[in-house]
Motif scaffolding. Structure first.
Motif, short mmCIF file in Angstrom:
data_model
loop_
_atom_site.label_atom_id
_atom_site.label_comp_id
_atom_site.label_asym_id
_atom_site.label_seq_id
_atom_site.Cartn_x
_atom_site.Cartn_y
_atom_site.Cartn_z
N SER A 2 -4.65 24.39 -1.47
CA SER A 2 -5.40 23.30 -2.02
C SER A 2 -4.56 22.03 -1.97
N VAL A 3 -5.06 21.02 -1.31
CA VAL A 3 -4.32 19.77 -1.15
C VAL A 3 -5.23 18.64 -1.58
N THR A 4 -4.74 17.73 -2.40
CA THR A 4 -5.57 16.64 -2.86
C THR A 4 -5.55 15.50 -1.84
N VAL A 5 -6.52 14.59 -2.00
CA VAL A 5 -6.57 13.42 -1.14
C VAL A 5 -5.30 12.60 -1.29
N GLU A 6 -4.81 12.51 -2.51
CA GLU A 6 -3.60 11.71 -2.74
C GLU A 6 -2.37 12.32 -2.08
N THR A 8 -2.44 14.16 0.64
CA THR A 8 -2.58 13.89 2.08
C THR A 8 -2.22 12.44 2.38
N ARG A 9 -2.68 11.53 1.52
CA ARG A 9 -2.38 10.13 1.75
C ARG A 9 -0.87 9.88 1.72
N GLU A 10 -0.19 10.53 0.81
CA GLU A 10 1.26 10.38 0.72
C GLU A 10 1.94 10.92 1.98
N GLU A 11 1.48 12.10 2.44
CA GLU A 11 2.07 12.69 3.65
C GLU A 11 1.83 11.78 4.86
N ILE A 12 0.62 11.19 4.92
CA ILE A 12 0.31 10.28 6.02
C ILE A 12 1.22 9.06 5.96
N SER A 13 1.37 8.50 4.78
CA SER A 13 2.19 7.31 4.62
C SER A 13 3.63 7.58 5.04
N SER A 161 -11.85 14.01 6.86
CA SER A 161 -11.06 13.36 7.91
C SER A 161 -10.39 12.12 7.37
N PHE A 162 -9.25 11.81 7.93
CA PHE A 162 -8.47 10.64 7.53
C PHE A 162 -8.04 9.90 8.80
N VAL A 163 -8.15 8.56 8.74
CA VAL A 163 -7.58 7.71 9.78
C VAL A 163 -6.71 6.68 9.07
N ALA A 164 -5.48 6.54 9.54
CA ALA A 164 -4.59 5.55 8.92
C ALA A 164 -3.66 5.00 9.98
N ASN A 165 -3.26 3.74 9.82
CA ASN A 165 -2.28 3.20 10.75
C ASN A 165 -1.33 2.25 10.05
N SER A 166 -0.36 1.78 10.78
CA SER A 166 0.69 0.94 10.20
C SER A 166 0.22 -0.50 10.00
N LEU A 167 -1.04 -0.81 10.34
CA LEU A 167 -1.60 -2.14 10.12
C LEU A 167 -2.49 -2.18 8.90
#
Lengths: 449, 461
Positions: A2-6, A8-13, A161-167
């Protein structure tokens, strides 16, 4: 798992930071998370049960005019670091192209309201199992000629799904889809026939087992009586699911990336009449009834409605930021990508505008309700196709004969120019990501008896 | 990868649910792909797939779950999410490592990788040689190479522990020819269970020349006429006819459900007496081979048909339970995301006595299918189809003009009765087969064969 959105967001960042710290000028991360349950029944009870929980992360890194790609299904910090290193190493070898790059920017996170796409209902396992058993038992109960239902099942898939970039881009959505299918094999007098039908929806209650059972029994029974047709030219109307599959086999024609790569036969034809003037085709990313909604594309751009064909004139291609830069046009938010793959272009929900031809089903025509071998019998470059098919011969909208053991051949791009008529009634395909009226295509070649 | 002690605990947890059989499939695959388009490196990517699948078998009931995690707590939770444990059940025998009797050597796999510039140079040669066929009409060339290093572990409640590393490589070449508004494309995809040494064995000039020529031939070909004709299918990928017409119907995936036209027909004549067919997972270095199947059983050579008589099905573990037939080491899956099912490996028609010339000379009017495309089948009805990528009319016993857009359709049970001549030039061709347990590498193969009559679909203008 179980992984929360937060989380995942931290791992992406942290992954984006790794990329920039390692020398990338820009970076973009895609994450796909999926949970799935599948139930299948044989001989009146559950025979197969499957559950899964998976996450994939993919990264694109930009260094100057070069891009590199990598992905991982292992989520430890060292695994993600290795993924970043691989992507940077890969970027050293790719072409230098000023058109490619990570460009989409955002002022803050984009978190669309996905409540219509994600039902929070909790359906008891017993109810799900009962439905799976009905998928097998109902066709057999309806018609004693059904000898076996070898393939049937219920799927419940939840995705995020998540999309993130450095911009600054950070987008996330989620969805849940219920689907069921049944496939019946019927036999009479030594002749066998089969048919499959499925049902999809956002809620468990949307699934219609009775409809699936009725359709497979009716259509398989018709196929028991099916015969070949004499070879020749026939006007053809494709059943809507078949039309959707056929158009998908040739949707290269709307792909800007294929045009850039000299693979699209429609390259250079924007503004030209390439189809009958009765034909207008849209791509609608947020049609309310659609099961293929898109709030953002694979770069984080927000897509709007797009008219691809306007009365036979080619108006638009599907663009991402790279193809838009190459062709000198604005991106229309049609970037497509899976975490494990490169950036491409693609559509969402396709709609063919209804016409005015109330007599589209008059006279003699062949209605095709099965086309096999689309993956091998279609050539999207030339437009040629040659495919085995099944269907029904109609005369003045009355079925005269079920048809099998024939092949249908033609050229898809020529077919679009030779449309004989478009009906007035819009219908959804089973997938509910394609909406079209009856389209009558003129004089296609049938080889049979 | 997956620790043996963790595997033991997961197997015990599985047995505590009352399962008759428990199996763990752990996988870590490193994949690399490189693609040239418009003579430039379009794509250079790599990545890691990793995960574990756990299967619980209760009689004929199968429970399957998979996850990316290799942590004990997650895997135990996966087991109990499928079935509650009762805290009892037969103890699991000590795990014994299976010895690999077959070896598929790999000299230059992804663990000893060739520098990327060397790979790019090979792809550039393919590009150049393909364009050289006709610099005006060869409009686009896509050349690529995909490699995978797949490490798998299979642990079973019978005490089996099998580990294998499989190295796959496939070279992809697609050529598009254009002449005004007309376009055509041709494709080849040689591959092997090997490393880069396989690519070194290829002749880029020969390969690219062949594909380029085929694209140009198709460009100028007229549409194929439709009708019922005798057809000669050339060797190699022509074996897709058996794969689609009959192969899937001989997998217990279909046989066990009575959804195969060949169910309950062991020992019966099902084909022409000149036909003998083998499915063999032991062929060294071939695309469809492996040391073990994906259930931890050593692969085998299986005689499917001998002189027209049905000798064996392809049987996986669940198929064996359902049918009572002995397993043939045919349990295969695309990855940990799939439960295994009985699937083909390297499936081929054995060589016969004739020459290719004899086959063609026997036909007054028909079709010569020099290169096949892909196809599909409905095992329950036996109806199959496949496309022909390069074809020629046979007229008065000689190969005549090229034609395009031909499709062959028919019934598998009927078409194998109509094979009347088998040549002596057996070759194999590589492909990807999609079915219930995912997309897997397979080879198809045959010598040239003559089918006395088959329905050909075409769009003759």
């Amino acid at each position: 798992m179980s992984v929360t959105v937060e989380q995942t967001r931290e791992e992406i960042s942290r992954t984006l930071d790794m990329a920039l710290d390692s020398g990338a000028d820009a970076a973009e991360v895609l994450v796909a998370r999926s949970e799935k349950r599948t139930l299948k029944a044989q001989k009146g009870r559950i025979s197969e049960s499957e559950i899964s929980s998976t996450r994939s992360i993919g990264i694109r890194v930009q260094r100057g005019e070069q891009l590199g790609i990598s992905y991982s299904e292992s989520w430890g910090e060292s695994d993600r670091r290795k993924m970043v290193e691989m992507a940077l190493a890969n970027s050293l070898h790719t072409k230098r192209d000023p058109a490619q790059g990570i460009r989409v920017s955002q002022d803050g996170p984009y978190l669309p309201d996905c409540s219509a796409e994600f039902s929070e209902e909790q359906v008891p396992l017993e109810e799900q199992e009962a439905l799976a058993v009905r998928l097998e038992s109902e066709p057999m109960a309806r018609d004693r000629r059904v000898i076996v239902v070898p393939y049937s099942g219920l799927n419940v898939t939840s995705g995020e799904s998540f999309v993130a970039n450095s911009l600054g881009v950070f987008c996330t959505d989620r969805s849940r889809l219920y689907s069921c299918y049944t496939y019946a094999l019927m036999e009479e007098n030594g002749i066998r026939a089969d048919f499959g039908e499925s049902s999809l929806g956002r809620r468990f209650g949307d699934l219609d087992v009775g409809h699936c059972a009725e359709v497979v029994c009716r259509e398989a029974a018709l196929r028991l009586e099916a015969k070949p047709l004499p070879g020749g030219s026939y006007d053809v109307i494709f059943q809507i699911d078949v039309l959707e599959a056929l158009l998908e086999s040739f949707d290269l024609m709307f792909c800007a990336l294929a045009a850039k790569n000299k693979l699209n036969p429609m390259a250079g034809k924007l503004g030209e009449k390439i189809a009958s003037e009765a034909l207008t085709v849209w791509d609608l990313p947020r049609k309310p009834e659609s099961l293929r909604k898109s709030y953002f594309d694979a770069e984080g751009a927000v897509p709007e409605d797009l008219r691809l064909l306007d009365r036979g004139v080619l108006r638009e291609f599907y663009h991402n930021s790279e193809t838009a830069a190459f062709f000198g046009v604005p991106s229309n938010g049609r970037a497509s990508r899976h975490p494990k793959g490169p950036l491409g272009t693609g559509g969402n929900c396709t709609l063919v505008e209804p016409g005015e031809d109330a007599g589209v089903r008059s006279g003699t025509f062949l209605e095709i309700d099965d086309l096999d071998g689309l993956h091998s019998g279609c050539d999207p470059i030339s437009g040629d196709f040659s495919l085995p098919c099944k269907g029904k011969l109609f005369v003045d909208n009355q079925m005269r004969q079920a048809v099998k053991d024939v092949t249908l051949a033609g050229n898809f791009y020529r077919m679009l120019r030779e449309i004989q008529g478009i009906g007035p009634t819009l219908r959804p395909a089973t997938s509910r990501s394609f909406f079209a009226p009856d389209i009558r295509f003129g004089k296609l070649s049938v080889a049979g008896d | 990868m997956l620790d043996k002690q963790i595997a033991d605990k997961v197997l015990e947890a599985g047995k505590s649910t009352g399962a008759d059989y428990v199996e763990i499939f752990a996988e870590q695959s490193y994949r690399s792909s490189l693609a040239l388009l418009s003579s430039e490196v379009e794509n250079c990517q790599s990545g890691i797939d990793a995960g574990v699948g756990v299967r619980l078998v209760f009689g004929e009931q199968v429970y399957y779950g998979y996850t990316n995690s290799m942590e004990e707590v997650d895997l135990i939770a996966l087991v109990f999410a499928q079935k509650r444990g009762r805290g009892e059940g037969a103890a699991v025998p000590a795990l014994r490592q299976l010895e690999i009797n077959q070896v598929h050597p790999c000299l230059e796999g992804l663990d000893r990788d060739v520098p990327i510039p060397e790979k790019i140079e090979f792809l550039r040669l393919l590009d150049q040689f393909a364009r050289r066929e006709d610099r005006e009409r060869v409009a686009q060339v896509r050349a690529g190479v995909n490699q995978t290093r797949q490490r798998i572990q299979v642990f079973t409640s019978e005490g089996t522990m099998a580990e294998e590393t499989r190295n796959y490589i496939r070279c992809i070449l697609s050529v598009i020819a254009a002449d005004g508004s007309r376009q055509s494309q041709a494709y080849e995809g040689p591959g092997a269970l090997k490393g880069w040494e396989f690519v070194r064995s290829l002749n880029p000039e020969e390969l690219a020349g062949m594909v380029g020529k085929r694209a140009l031939v198709k460009l100028g070909a007229r549409s194929c006429p439709g009708g019922n004709f005798p057809v000669v299918l050339q060797s190699g990928f022509g074996g897709v006819i058996f794969h689609e017409a009959c192969g899937h119907a001989l997998e217990t995936t279909a046989v066990a459900k009575k959804a195969s036209v060949f169910a309950d027909r062991l020992g019966e004549p099902i084909a022409s007496s000149c036909l003998s067919v083998v499915d063999d997972g032991t062929l060294q270095g071939e695309w469809g081979s492996s040391a073990f199947d994906d259930e931890g059983m050593p692969t085998q050579r299986t005689q499917l048909i001998k002189d027209g008589i049905l000798k064996s099905y392809m049987v996986d573990l669940v198929g064996s339970i359902q049918t009572g037939y002995a397993r043939t080491g045919s349990g295969r899956r695309q990855s940990y995301r799939y439960a295994p099912a009985s699937r083909m490996r390297n499936t081929y028609i054995e060589a016969g006595p004739c020459s290719v010339g004899e086959l063609i000379a026997s036909i007054p009017y028909g079709l010569y299918a020099h290169k096949m495309g892909g196809g599909s089948v409905s095992p329950g009805t036996g109806e199959f189809n496949f496309s022909v990528d390069e074809a020629y009319i046979i007229r008065d016993g000689k190969v005549a003009e090229p034609v395009r857009s031909a499709t062959l359709i028919g019934s598998g049970a009927e078409v194998i009765q109509k094979i009347s001549m088998v040549a002596d030039n057996l070759e194999l061709g590589e492909g990807i087969c999609g079915s219930v347990s995912g997309n897997i590498p397979v080879t198809v193969g045959q010598p040239a064969i003559k089918v006395d009559q088959i329905l050909v679909g075409g769009d003759e203008e």
